[in-house]
Every structure is written in structure tokens, then in C-alpha cells.
Design a protein around this motif. Sequence first.
Motif, PDB file in Angstrom:
ATOM      1  N   GLY A  63      -8.066  25.020  79.965  1.00 12.54           N
ATOM      2  CA  GLY A  63      -8.992  25.177  78.851  1.00 12.54           C
ATOM      3  C   GLY A  63     -10.018  26.273  79.070  1.00 12.54           C
ATOM      4  N   ASN A  73     -17.348  26.532  78.144  1.00 20.89           N
ATOM      5  CA  ASN A  73     -16.396  25.508  77.719  1.00 20.89           C
ATOM      6  C   ASN A  73     -17.126  24.212  77.348  1.00 20.89           C
ATOM      7  OD1 ASN A  73     -14.059  24.065  77.205  1.00 20.89           O
ATOM      8  ND2 ASN A  73     -13.412  23.951  79.327  1.00 20.89           N
ATOM      9  N   LEU A 104      -3.729  19.704  72.835  1.00 25.27           N
ATOM     10  CA  LEU A 104      -5.024  19.954  73.455  1.00 25.27           C
ATOM     11  C   LEU A 104      -5.400  18.733  74.277  1.00 25.27           C
ATOM     12  CD1 LEU A 104      -7.734  21.530  73.690  1.00 25.27           C
ATOM     13  CD2 LEU A 104      -8.465  20.287  71.651  1.00 25.27           C
ATOM     14  N   GLY A 133      -8.682  17.282  76.812  1.00 28.23           N
ATOM     15  CA  GLY A 133     -10.071  17.578  77.108  1.00 28.23           C
ATOM     16  C   GLY A 133     -10.849  16.352  77.510  1.00 28.23           C
ATOM     17  N   ALA A 164     -12.655  21.474  76.840  1.00 23.21           N
ATOM     18  CA  ALA A 164     -11.193  21.579  76.863  1.00 23.21           C
ATOM     19  C   ALA A 164     -10.688  21.663  78.296  1.00 23.21           C
ATOM     20  CB  ALA A 164     -10.745  22.812  76.082  1.00 23.21           C
TER      21      ALA A 164
END
Length: 160
Positions: A52, A78, A107, A109, A134
Motif C-alpha cells: 500500500g 499512507n 484492497l 488495509g 492501505a
Amino acid sequence: MVFRAVASWLAAAAAAAAGAAPSAPQVAASDAASVPASAATGSQGCVKSVAGAQFLAASQARGLVPVSDCLHVDLVANRFFAPPATACNVTFASRAWLDSGWEFVRLKGLGGFTSRHEDGALIVTIEAQGGFSATEFTLRSKEPMPSDDCKAAGLGDILK
């Protein structure tokens, strides 16, 4: 209250970065859960998983910024934070971020969030007073490609 929630979330993110078990829930969202999260190619196209922080830093370097109604968005760090009273959205539009031959698949996270695919975009909804970081973006080429080309494909080939 908001500062306590943000501080708690930041502490969890720092602990996760240091290798400790995160206290914030780790959530993976996808519309293609059967796609493996490693670089591979096949009838579904080339699949690449990117950290990420690496994905967001490369995006920032290219001037790519998500559409967001969040209180705070920092691609380099981030970190994404929702306002105290309402949830917020961060939108990564495939046609604005990715080469036309690639699409967002998944995704992963940290934090209180959900994600969904809508009109060619990956939309992350962060809970009110919450944060998001992420940990991994999974991307897929729209067309199959030779294994060597898949392995060699990098963010320079994927991002606009």
C-alpha cells in the motif's frame, strides 16, 4: 474523543508497522476474492500485488490524488482520516489512476473501512472518527499476458 480515537488508531498502525499484531481490524475487500494475491498470469490476466505505501508513494510522485471528502488524506504517510460525525469516501478511479490495460481487484488495509467497486473505481469508505492505512493493492491486467511480461510489469507500467 476524536483525538483519542485517532491516537489509538495511529498507535495500532505503528504497532503493525513494527511487526506487532494490530489492534485495529485488518479488512480485505474484493469483488474477485478468488484471484490470488501474488504476481501471476493466466486466463484472468496478470495479477500484481503491491504494498500500500509503495503504491501510494508512486501515485503521489506522478501527481495522482484520490477524490475524497475525508478530513485528512496523506498519500506519502499512507493515512486517511474521517471527520468526527460522518463516514467519508476515498475514490481511486481506474481511468484516472491506471493504464487502460489494468484494473483494481482488491484492497487490504488497517482501520475501520469497507471498499467496493463502482463505475470503474475503487471506493474506500472510512467509518466516522476512524482512520485507514492501505497495506496492499491488488491489480489485474484486463488481458492475459506472457508470464515474463507479467513478472516484469511494475508500477511504471500500471500507473498513468
